[in-house]
Design a protein around this motif. Structure first.
Motif, PDB file in Angstrom:
ATOM      1  N   ALA A  75       0.827  -1.208   0.000  1.00 44.08           N
ATOM      2  CA  ALA A  75       0.000   0.000   0.000  1.00 44.08           C
ATOM      3  C   ALA A  75       0.866   1.264   0.000  1.00 44.08           C
ATOM      4  CB  ALA A  75      -0.929  -0.010   1.194  1.00 44.08           C
ATOM      5  N   LYS A  76       1.991   1.208   0.723  1.00 44.71           N
ATOM      6  CA  LYS A  76       2.878   2.369   0.806  1.00 44.71           C
ATOM      7  C   LYS A  76       4.028   2.280  -0.187  1.00 44.71           C
ATOM      8  CE  LYS A  76       1.932   3.372   5.665  1.00 44.71           C
ATOM      9  NZ  LYS A  76       2.507   3.538   7.019  1.00 44.71           N
ATOM     10  N   ASN A  77       4.122   1.147  -0.874  1.00 42.50           N
ATOM     11  CA  ASN A  77       5.215   0.895  -1.822  1.00 42.50           C
ATOM     12  C   ASN A  77       6.582   1.016  -1.149  1.00 42.50           C
ATOM     13  OD1 ASN A  77       5.456  -0.059  -4.491  1.00 42.50           O
ATOM     14  ND2 ASN A  77       6.335   1.884  -5.150  1.00 42.50           N
ATOM     15  N   THR A  78       6.684   0.396   0.018  1.00 44.22           N
ATOM     16  CA  THR A  78       7.927   0.409   0.776  1.00 44.22           C
ATOM     17  C   THR A  78       8.337  -1.006   1.170  1.00 44.22           C
ATOM     18  OG1 THR A  78       6.774   0.665   2.892  1.00 44.22           O
ATOM     19  CG2 THR A  78       7.466   2.683   1.764  1.00 44.22           C
ATOM     20  N   VAL A  79       9.621  -1.168   1.445  1.00 50.64           N
ATOM     21  CA  VAL A  79      10.155  -2.381   2.050  1.00 50.64           C
ATOM     22  C   VAL A  79      10.876  -1.951   3.313  1.00 50.64           C
ATOM     23  CG1 VAL A  79      11.734  -4.322   1.827  1.00 50.64           C
ATOM     24  CG2 VAL A  79      10.338  -3.611  -0.126  1.00 50.64           C
ATOM     25  N   ASN A  80      10.488  -2.530   4.428  1.00 47.12           N
ATOM     26  CA  ASN A  80      10.993  -2.104   5.727  1.00 47.12           C
ATOM     27  C   ASN A  80      11.916  -3.143   6.343  1.00 47.12           C
ATOM     28  OD1 ASN A  80       9.228   0.232   5.664  1.00 47.12           O
ATOM     29  ND2 ASN A  80       7.572  -1.217   6.028  1.00 47.12           N
ATOM     30  N   LEU A  81      12.817  -2.663   7.169  1.00 47.57           N
ATOM     31  CA  LEU A  81      13.702  -3.554   7.919  1.00 47.57           C
ATOM     32  C   LEU A  81      13.582  -3.191   9.392  1.00 47.57           C
ATOM     33  CD1 LEU A  81      15.864  -5.812   7.570  1.00 47.57           C
ATOM     34  CD2 LEU A  81      17.587  -4.003   7.804  1.00 47.57           C
ATOM     35  N   GLN A  82      12.919  -4.053  10.143  1.00 48.49           N
ATOM     36  CA  GLN A  82      12.787  -3.862  11.581  1.00 48.49           C
ATOM     37  C   GLN A  82      13.999  -4.497  12.254  1.00 48.49           C
ATOM     38  OE1 GLN A  82      10.298  -2.219  13.428  1.00 48.49           O
ATOM     39  NE2 GLN A  82      11.751  -2.554  15.100  1.00 48.49           N
ATOM     40  N   MET A  83      14.759  -3.669  12.949  1.00 47.29           N
ATOM     41  CA  MET A  83      15.966  -4.137  13.616  1.00 47.29           C
ATOM     42  C   MET A  83      15.711  -4.162  15.117  1.00 47.29           C
ATOM     43  SD  MET A  83      18.495  -1.601  11.473  1.00 47.29           S
ATOM     44  CE  MET A  83      19.984  -2.154  12.268  1.00 47.29           C
ATOM     45  N   SER A  84      15.898  -5.291  15.746  1.00 49.32           N
ATOM     46  CA  SER A  84      15.692  -5.440  17.189  1.00 49.32           C
ATOM     47  C   SER A  84      16.942  -6.052  17.811  1.00 49.32           C
ATOM     48  CB  SER A  84      14.477  -6.322  17.476  1.00 49.32           C
ATOM     49  OG  SER A  84      13.312  -5.801  16.885  1.00 49.32           O
ATOM     50  N   SER A  85      17.057  -5.866  19.120  1.00 48.70           N
ATOM     51  CA  SER A  85      18.214  -6.416  19.855  1.00 48.70           C
ATOM     52  C   SER A  85      19.519  -6.085  19.132  1.00 48.70           C
ATOM     53  CB  SER A  85      18.062  -7.934  20.018  1.00 48.70           C
ATOM     54  OG  SER A  85      16.872  -8.254  20.697  1.00 48.70           O
ATOM     55  N   VAL A  86      19.659  -4.843  18.749  1.00 48.80           N
ATOM     56  CA  VAL A  86      20.834  -4.462  17.965  1.00 48.80           C
ATOM     57  C   VAL A  86      22.099  -4.547  18.812  1.00 48.80           C
ATOM     58  CG1 VAL A  86      19.523  -3.024  16.367  1.00 48.80           C
ATOM     59  CG2 VAL A  86      20.491  -2.009  18.451  1.00 48.80           C
ATOM     60  N   ILE A  87      23.211  -4.773  18.130  1.00 50.29           N
ATOM     61  CA  ILE A  87      24.518  -4.871  18.767  1.00 50.29           C
ATOM     62  C   ILE A  87      25.472  -3.916  18.048  1.00 50.29           C
ATOM     63  CG2 ILE A  87      24.133  -7.256  19.512  1.00 50.29           C
ATOM     64  CD1 ILE A  87      25.724  -8.203  17.100  1.00 50.29           C
ATOM     65  N   PRO A  88      26.597  -3.574  18.677  1.00 51.13           N
ATOM     66  CA  PRO A  88      27.533  -2.637  18.028  1.00 51.13           C
ATOM     67  C   PRO A  88      27.984  -3.098  16.639  1.00 51.13           C
ATOM     68  CG  PRO A  88      28.025  -2.765  20.352  1.00 51.13           C
ATOM     69  CD  PRO A  88      26.960  -3.790  20.100  1.00 51.13           C
ATOM     70  N   ASP A  89      28.073  -4.400  16.425  1.00 53.14           N
ATOM     71  CA  ASP A  89      28.479  -4.903  15.104  1.00 53.14           C
ATOM     72  C   ASP A  89      27.453  -4.607  14.016  1.00 53.14           C
ATOM     73  OD1 ASP A  89      30.378  -7.936  15.966  1.00 53.14           O
ATOM     74  OD2 ASP A  89      30.898  -5.805  15.961  1.00 53.14           O
ATOM     75  N   ASP A  90      26.273  -4.148  14.390  1.00 57.52           N
ATOM     76  CA  ASP A  90      25.264  -3.771  13.391  1.00 57.52           C
ATOM     77  C   ASP A  90      25.526  -2.369  12.848  1.00 57.52           C
ATOM     78  OD1 ASP A  90      22.681  -5.364  15.349  1.00 57.52           O
ATOM     79  OD2 ASP A  90      23.785  -6.168  13.630  1.00 57.52           O
ATOM     80  N   THR A  91      26.483  -1.660  13.416  1.00 60.99           N
ATOM     81  CA  THR A  91      26.815  -0.316  12.948  1.00 60.99           C
ATOM     82  C   THR A  91      27.318  -0.356  11.513  1.00 60.99           C
ATOM     83  OG1 THR A  91      27.324   0.510  15.163  1.00 60.99           O
ATOM     84  CG2 THR A  91      28.336   1.662  13.298  1.00 60.99           C
ATOM     85  N   ALA A  92      26.659   0.416  10.646  1.00 60.29           N
ATOM     86  CA  ALA A  92      27.007   0.402   9.230  1.00 60.29           C
ATOM     87  C   ALA A  92      26.117   1.405   8.503  1.00 60.29           C
ATOM     88  CB  ALA A  92      26.802  -0.984   8.624  1.00 60.29           C
ATOM     89  N   VAL A  93      26.449   1.647   7.243  1.00 59.87           N
ATOM     90  CA  VAL A  93      25.521   2.318   6.349  1.00 59.87           C
ATOM     91  C   VAL A  93      24.651   1.230   5.726  1.00 59.87           C
ATOM     92  CG1 VAL A  93      25.234   3.741   4.290  1.00 59.87           C
ATOM     93  CG2 VAL A  93      27.131   4.193   5.876  1.00 59.87           C
TER      94      VAL A  93
END
Length: 125
Positions: A75-93
């Motif tokens: 409906a919104k023409n989007t693709v989402n990424l829900q990030m949970s329990s993030v850790i420092p190694d998830d740091t990135a562009v």
């Protein structure tokens, strides 16, 4: 032509959550295989997750399984990424990318033709 614009990045404490969104124009996301990739400083761009245009279970890299969820909002023409329990190694562009319309599924960045400009995610402890 497909244009992609990411949003939702920012600073988040370890253990927290963040939701990234990829807005598409030029084509509907229901006809696209869309992936999320990330690139940390000094490292190569790596696959995070994809959702296949024909449906089926999304694919995740092992490092984010059980913590990240990719979803498509037609409906919104989007693709989402829900990030949970993030850790420092998830740091990135984080980048969203799309293959040519009605192409197959792939975790290889080289197979994706269209790319967004990226959004920075920084996880602090």
């Amino acid at each position: 032509q497909v244009q992609l614009v990411e949003s939702g990045g920012g600073l988040v404490q370890a253990g927290g959550s963040l939701r990234l969104s990829c807005a598409a124009s030029g084509r509907t996301v229901s006809s696209l295989t869309v992936g999320w990739f990330r690139q940390a400083p000094g490292k190569e761009r790596e696959f995070v997750a994809y959702v296949y245009w024909l449906g089926g279970a999304p694919m995740y890299t092992d490092a984010v399984k059980g913590r990240f969820t990719i979803s498509r909002d037609n409906a919104k023409n989007t693709v989402n990424l829900q990030m949970s329990s993030v850790i420092p190694d998830d740091t990135a562009v984080y980048y969203c990318a799309a293959r040519s319309p009605r192409s197959g599924a792939s975790p290889s960045a080289r197979e994706y033709e269209y790319w967004g400009q990226g959004t920075q995610v920084t996880v602090f402890s």
